[in-house]
Scaffold this active site. Structure first.
Site, PDB file in Angstrom:
ATOM      1  N   GLU A  50     -26.410 -29.640   9.311  1.00  0.00           N
ATOM      2  CA  GLU A  50     -25.656 -29.258   8.106  1.00  0.00           C
ATOM      3  C   GLU A  50     -24.181 -29.598   8.316  1.00  0.00           C
ATOM      4  O   GLU A  50     -23.745 -29.824   9.450  1.00  0.00           O
ATOM      5  CB  GLU A  50     -25.830 -27.752   7.837  1.00  0.00           C
ATOM      6  CG  GLU A  50     -25.220 -26.889   8.918  1.00  0.00           C
ATOM      7  CD  GLU A  50     -25.746 -25.453   8.927  1.00  0.00           C
ATOM      8  OE1 GLU A  50     -26.981 -25.257   8.887  1.00  0.00           O
ATOM      9  OE2 GLU A  50     -24.912 -24.537   8.987  1.00  0.00           O
ATOM     10  N   LYS A 101     -20.219 -29.453   8.938  1.00  0.00           N
ATOM     11  CA  LYS A 101     -19.280 -28.543   9.603  1.00  0.00           C
ATOM     12  C   LYS A 101     -18.070 -28.458   8.674  1.00  0.00           C
ATOM     13  O   LYS A 101     -17.265 -29.388   8.589  1.00  0.00           O
ATOM     14  CB  LYS A 101     -18.891 -29.083  10.975  1.00  0.00           C
ATOM     15  CG  LYS A 101     -17.980 -28.138  11.740  1.00  0.00           C
ATOM     16  CD  LYS A 101     -17.785 -28.635  13.160  1.00  0.00           C
ATOM     17  CE  LYS A 101     -16.962 -27.703  14.015  1.00  0.00           C
ATOM     18  NZ  LYS A 101     -15.794 -27.122  13.420  1.00  0.00           N
ATOM     19  N   ASP A 124     -14.611 -27.690   7.016  1.00  0.00           N
ATOM     20  CA  ASP A 124     -13.281 -27.613   7.615  1.00  0.00           C
ATOM     21  C   ASP A 124     -12.425 -26.654   6.799  1.00  0.00           C
ATOM     22  O   ASP A 124     -11.623 -27.043   5.962  1.00  0.00           O
ATOM     23  CB  ASP A 124     -12.660 -29.016   7.614  1.00  0.00           C
ATOM     24  CG  ASP A 124     -11.542 -29.127   8.627  1.00  0.00           C
ATOM     25  OD1 ASP A 124     -11.354 -28.184   9.409  1.00  0.00           O
ATOM     26  OD2 ASP A 124     -10.853 -30.163   8.624  1.00  0.00           O
ATOM     27  N   TYR A 181     -23.255 -19.713   6.235  1.00  0.00           N
ATOM     28  CA  TYR A 181     -24.192 -20.526   7.027  1.00  0.00           C
ATOM     29  C   TYR A 181     -24.837 -19.816   8.217  1.00  0.00           C
ATOM     30  O   TYR A 181     -25.558 -20.422   8.986  1.00  0.00           O
ATOM     31  CB  TYR A 181     -23.498 -21.805   7.511  1.00  0.00           C
ATOM     32  CG  TYR A 181     -22.110 -21.578   8.108  1.00  0.00           C
ATOM     33  CD1 TYR A 181     -21.937 -20.813   9.248  1.00  0.00           C
ATOM     34  CD2 TYR A 181     -20.986 -22.146   7.506  1.00  0.00           C
ATOM     35  CE1 TYR A 181     -20.692 -20.614   9.781  1.00  0.00           C
ATOM     36  CE2 TYR A 181     -19.726 -21.959   8.035  1.00  0.00           C
ATOM     37  CZ  TYR A 181     -19.583 -21.178   9.179  1.00  0.00           C
ATOM     38  OH  TYR A 181     -18.341 -20.980   9.710  1.00  0.00           O
ATOM     39  N   LYS A 232     -18.634 -33.815  16.194  1.00  0.00           N
ATOM     40  CA  LYS A 232     -17.350 -34.045  15.518  1.00  0.00           C
ATOM     41  C   LYS A 232     -17.235 -35.490  15.035  1.00  0.00           C
ATOM     42  O   LYS A 232     -17.534 -36.423  15.782  1.00  0.00           O
ATOM     43  CB  LYS A 232     -16.191 -33.744  16.475  1.00  0.00           C
ATOM     44  CG  LYS A 232     -16.201 -32.311  16.997  1.00  0.00           C
ATOM     45  CD  LYS A 232     -15.535 -31.367  16.053  1.00  0.00           C
ATOM     46  CE  LYS A 232     -14.054 -31.352  16.316  1.00  0.00           C
ATOM     47  NZ  LYS A 232     -13.388 -30.290  15.550  1.00  0.00           N
ATOM     48  N   CYS A 237      26.091 -39.394   0.622  1.00  0.00           N
ATOM     49  CA  CYS A 237      24.966 -40.134   0.043  1.00  0.00           C
ATOM     50  C   CYS A 237      24.912 -41.532   0.664  1.00  0.00           C
ATOM     51  O   CYS A 237      25.914 -42.254   0.656  1.00  0.00           O
ATOM     52  CB  CYS A 237      25.131 -40.239  -1.470  1.00  0.00           C
ATOM     53  SG  CYS A 237      23.911 -41.330  -2.225  1.00  0.00           S
ATOM     54  N   CYS A 290      25.758 -44.009  -2.672  1.00  0.00           N
ATOM     55  CA  CYS A 290      27.031 -44.025  -3.400  1.00  0.00           C
ATOM     56  C   CYS A 290      28.179 -43.426  -2.579  1.00  0.00           C
ATOM     57  O   CYS A 290      29.307 -43.375  -3.056  1.00  0.00           O
ATOM     58  CB  CYS A 290      26.897 -43.326  -4.747  1.00  0.00           C
ATOM     59  SG  CYS A 290      26.762 -41.535  -4.611  1.00  0.00           S
ATOM     60  N   CYS A 323      22.560 -35.524  -3.616  1.00  0.00           N
ATOM     61  CA  CYS A 323      23.680 -36.283  -4.126  1.00  0.00           C
ATOM     62  C   CYS A 323      23.811 -35.842  -5.585  1.00  0.00           C
ATOM     63  O   CYS A 323      22.848 -35.950  -6.341  1.00  0.00           O
ATOM     64  CB  CYS A 323      23.347 -37.776  -4.052  1.00  0.00           C
ATOM     65  SG  CYS A 323      24.447 -38.779  -5.051  1.00  0.00           S
ATOM     66  N   CYS A 334      24.715 -42.093  -9.568  1.00  0.00           N
ATOM     67  CA  CYS A 334      24.399 -42.752  -8.289  1.00  0.00           C
ATOM     68  C   CYS A 334      23.295 -43.780  -8.543  1.00  0.00           C
ATOM     69  O   CYS A 334      22.257 -43.460  -9.136  1.00  0.00           O
ATOM     70  CB  CYS A 334      23.941 -41.706  -7.272  1.00  0.00           C
ATOM     71  SG  CYS A 334      23.179 -42.415  -5.806  1.00  0.00           S
TER      72      CYS A 334
HETATM   73  S1  IVH Z   1     -22.397 -21.837  12.871  1.00  0.00           S
HETATM   74  C1  IVH Z   1     -22.595 -18.603  16.267  1.00  0.00           C
HETATM   75  N1  IVH Z   1     -22.213 -23.588  10.925  1.00  0.00           N
HETATM   76  O1  IVH Z   1     -16.991 -24.254  13.114  1.00  0.00           O
HETATM   77  C2  IVH Z   1     -22.401 -19.861  15.526  1.00  0.00           C
HETATM   78  N2  IVH Z   1     -20.203 -22.957  12.039  1.00  0.00           N
HETATM   79  O2  IVH Z   1     -15.997 -24.925  15.855  1.00  0.00           O
HETATM   80  C3  IVH Z   1     -21.801 -19.657  14.207  1.00  0.00           C
HETATM   81  N3  IVH Z   1     -18.205 -24.008  11.103  1.00  0.00           N
HETATM   82  O3  IVH Z   1     -16.458 -21.040  14.355  1.00  0.00           O
HETATM   83  C4  IVH Z   1     -21.199 -20.872  13.635  1.00  0.00           C
HETATM   84  N4  IVH Z   1     -19.215 -25.147   9.530  1.00  0.00           N
HETATM   85  O4  IVH Z   1     -16.006 -21.497  11.859  1.00  0.00           O
HETATM   86  C5  IVH Z   1     -21.551 -22.887  11.866  1.00  0.00           C
HETATM   87  N5  IVH Z   1     -22.237 -25.065   9.162  1.00  0.00           N
HETATM   88  C6  IVH Z   1     -21.558 -24.383  10.080  1.00  0.00           C
HETATM   89  C7  IVH Z   1     -20.168 -24.471  10.215  1.00  0.00           C
HETATM   90  C8  IVH Z   1     -19.517 -23.749  11.214  1.00  0.00           C
HETATM   91  C9  IVH Z   1     -18.047 -24.848  10.074  1.00  0.00           C
HETATM   92  C10 IVH Z   1     -17.075 -23.524  11.921  1.00  0.00           C
HETATM   93  C11 IVH Z   1     -17.174 -22.089  12.320  1.00  0.00           C
HETATM   94  C12 IVH Z   1     -17.145 -22.100  13.831  1.00  0.00           C
HETATM   95  C13 IVH Z   1     -16.499 -23.398  14.110  1.00  0.00           C
HETATM   96  C14 IVH Z   1     -16.838 -23.897  15.490  1.00  0.00           C
END
Ligand code: IVH
Length: 697
Positions: free
Chosen positions: A135, A137, A139, A248, A343, A437, A440, A455, A460
């Site tokens: 799934e 991650k 941000d 999640y 990552k 400036c 000018c 300015c 100018c």
């Molecule tokens: S699972 C015990 N699922 O990434 C595990 N984390 O770098 C619980 N994060 O601290 C985390 N998307 O804040 C999980 N689909 C996802 C996520 C996710 C973002 C974040 C979360 C975690 C951090 C780890």
């Protein structure tokens, strides 16, 4: 949570509630029906991104609930949709211990890392192949939510993993997060759920634009915007950020009965349970896959879609699907062994700050721009970055020759995250801010409230040039084929001196220029001609009035018929408009009190600039700053409903007829108020039908 039949029922119910505009007294037991209808539509809108009714219809239903609850305050429930609102100023965010510590995830960066992780998991479990979920991650900012007896009782930031800040009032502002969920139906008394709060790319962009309009440096990434928003101490401001949330992970369950997780045996089933209960989960994006090879294929596939997603992700999270196996694998002291983050390529890079140029903008603001060693980042080569103002340079501790960390997420403008002072070798130099400036040579000024040096010589050359560039730009008058390069060229050659000059260009002289054939000249002429009738809001925006961005320009345009109407408005009157505060109001006022500006506008009018004025009917329901009074009997609405509709659209209800009144809505048998209003010039008298048109209902 919603079967097809249920949705059908709710659609019928919604229609009933919308039809019932005469305000038939609600039966007390109907109140919960109305709440459920609202919750359903909130879910369609915020969780499923697929609304079934218009915002206006939603607002009408909401108002109805609000009115009923006002009448019967004893019947308000903690999870009523109305309970999200209510402005509250938060004093402190109390420190709170998570029920289960929030561990972070181990990171992986390549296929080998993933294969190693898979190998260890197989060894520990004794299995030949493991079923994984993949799934996004997200941000954003991580949070944990606790629901007790079905009700959302708290939302806490990650903090140090053990203890975070209780930000519950702010979590209430996020409509994708249900205030209650039917956990009792599966015997759950208390549950702790983890997730991520995000701001989507569009909202982030809008937010940054609004910061820049105010001369405040934009935020580097949506993650900072989400984390910062959760810590704002005014819930009304948090609400405006339009935060979203994905859930999640379930970290803790307290069951009424012994059976621990009931019929839920896997991560994917757990997410499905959350989804059914109304939460936004990564269900659509979730893949259940056997073996690490399928996982590797999926993460690479998904990375390709990264830029198409409406929100930022910085990788994928791979989890062991089977919950029993998760428990068996357990944790290290830092992270679970059953999950790993993969990552994506970083959107950060290091570079060197080579020199700083000072640019003068159209409002006279002097902006330092860092020239950096060119570096590839997120698909483009970055070689210069705005460093905004003197305070920013000091805060980031930037010096010439410094190594710097830069970031660019998605289509966001590159930013300097920080300097790396530990890598200095003593040859770095302080960045000297000019006192005059650069164009000018007049002295620069700075007020105590502002971070920028300006300015203030309105003539100018740099400012004049930038104002013309802004005037012709795409979001302003959109004079195609003019473009920044041509403006600069004509300006340098003295063929163009100011904005009206665009409409007085000496075509014969252009013909003698290299690269200007018949075709390009006729294109240019056509584009200039076309711009004469651009919508009024574009014209307002093109004038480059300080703090007046596109949104404010649109609001203003809805309330005037001619640009010079603005000359007559006081700061107070301007402030009645949506989003116009004292700063913006004063800036608009100042612009229209300046004789040079008025002369320029008159000259433009003489040259044939006649912006298109939108009719009131097209007002999009925005009544901001307008005053209303109802008289006589209305046939489609109850008086109170009509009044609340006006308020909902930003208008104000006055108590009597006076010169401050903009609209009198005269129903059947209107009497003395109507007579009085007819005698006061400027009051518009509308029938009930006209009123409906105004609101576009
Ligand atoms: S699972 C015990 N699922 O990434 C595990 N984390 O770098 C619980 N994060 O601290 C985390 N998307 O804040 C999980 N689909 C996802 C996520 C996710 C973002 C974040 C979360 C975690 C951090 C780890």
């Amino acid at each position: 949570m919603y079967t097809k039949e249920k949705i059908k029922d709710l659609q019928v119910d919604t229609k009933e509630w919308l039809k019932d505009s005469n305000g038939i007294a609600v039966q007390k037991n109907n109140l919960e029906d109305l709440r459920n209808i609202l919750r359903f539509h909130e879910h369609r809108y915020y969780v499923e991104n697929n609304p079934l009714i218009s915002d206006f219809e939603y607002d009408q239903l909401y108002k109805k609930l609000e009115n009923f609850e006002k009448e019967y305050p004893e019947l308000i429930t903690k999870d009523s949709p109305t309970q999200r609102v209510g402005t509250s100023l938060i004093k402190d965010f109390p420190k709170t211990r998570h029920l289960v510590p929030m561990l972070s995830l181990e990171n992986s960066y390549n296929e080998e890392d993933l294969k190693d992780w898979d190998r260890k998991a197989k060894e520990l479990s004794g299995l030949d192949e493991i079923e994984y979920t993949v799934e996004p991650k997200f941000d954003g900012a991580s949070i944990s939510l606790v629901y007790e007896n079905n009700l959302l009782t708290r939302g806490v930031t990650r903090g140090d993993g053990e203890i975070g800040d209780d930000i519950t009032p702010n979590i209430f502002q996020i409509k994708a997060i249900p205030l209650s969920a039917p956990f009792d139906t599966i015997n759950i008394q208390q549950i702790e759920i983890r997730g991520e709060i995000l701001i989507n790319k569009d909202n982030f962009k809008k937010y940054n634009e609004s910061l820049m309009e105010e001369g405040i440096p934009p935020l580097a990434n949506p993650r900072n915007a989400a984390a910062g928003s959760l810590r704002i101490k005014d819930t009304a401001v948090v609400r405006k950020r339009n935060l979203e949330g994905f859930l999640y992970h379930v970290s803790y369950i307290l069951n009424v009965q012994e059976d621990k997780k009931g019929s839920i045996h896997s991560h994917s089933e757990m997410l499905e349970m959350l989804r059914k209960f109304g939460f936004r989960t990564p269900q659509q994006e979730l893949k259940v896959l056997k073996g690490i090879h399928a996982v590797i294929k999926e993460v690479h596939e998904f990375e390709k879609q990264r830029d198409q997603l409406p929100y930022e992700i910085d990788g994928m999270v791979i989890k062991v699907n089977d919950l029993e196996l998760q428990e068996k694998l357990g944790m290290t002291s830092h992270h679970p062994r059953w999950a790993i983050a993969f990552k994506f390529k970083a959107r950060q890079a290091t570079s060197k700050l080579l020199s700083v140029e000072f640019q003068v903008g159209r409002t006279g603001a002097v902006t330092p721009v860092a020239k950096i060693q060119p570096v590839a980042l997120g698909g483009v080569t970055v070689s210069s970055i705005s460093i905004h103002n003197e305070d920013y340079i000091n805060e980031k501790d930037l010096m010439l020759g410094d190594n710097i960390l830069i970031e660019r997420s998605g289509d966001v403008i590159p930013q300097i995250v920080k300097s790396l002072p530990e890598l200095r070798d003593g040859h770095e130099k302080k960045i000297a801010f000019p006192k005059e400036c650069p164009i000018c040579k007049q002295a620069l000024y700075k007020t105590a409230e502002e971070a920028v040096w300006r300015c203030i010589n309105i003539n100018c050359k740099a400012q004049v040039l930038e104002r013309i560039i802004h005037f012709v730009s795409k979001d302003a008058m959109d004079i195609k084929s003019f473009g920044e390069a041509n403006v600069r060229k004509f300006f340098e050659m003295n063929l163009l001196k100011d904005i009206p000059g665009i409409y007085e260009l000496d075509i014969a002289k252009l013909k003698s220029l290299e690269g200007f054939g018949e075709k390009s000249i006729s294109n240019l002429q056509e584009a200039i001609e076309k711009s004469k009738h651009q919508p009024l809001h574009r014209f307002i925006y093109s004038l480059g009035i300080r703090y007046v961005g596109e949104t404010t320009a649109k609001t203003i345009a809805q309330h005037i018929h001619h640009i010079l109407d603005l000359q007559k408005l006081s700061v107070e009157e301007l402030m009645k408009l949506d989003d116009v505060g004292v700063k913006v109001g004063a800036s608009i006022h100042e612009f229209f009190q300046n004789n040079d500006n008025i002369l320029m506008l008159k000259k433009l009018e003489d040259l044939g600039i006649q912006p298109e004025i939108k009719q009131l009917e097209k007002m999009d329901g925005n009544l901001s700053g307008q005053t209303f009074l109802f008289t006589g009997t209305l046939t489609t609405f109850k008086r109170s409903e009509a009044e609340s509709m006006v308020e909902k659209h930003g208008g104000k209800i006055l108590s009597g007829v006076s010169s401050k009144l903009n609209y009198l809505i005269a129903g059947e048998d209107a009497g003395s108020k109507l007579e009085k209003a007819k005698k006061i010039p400027g009051i518009k008298i509308l029938s009930e039908e006209d009123f409906k048109k105004l609101l576009s209902v």
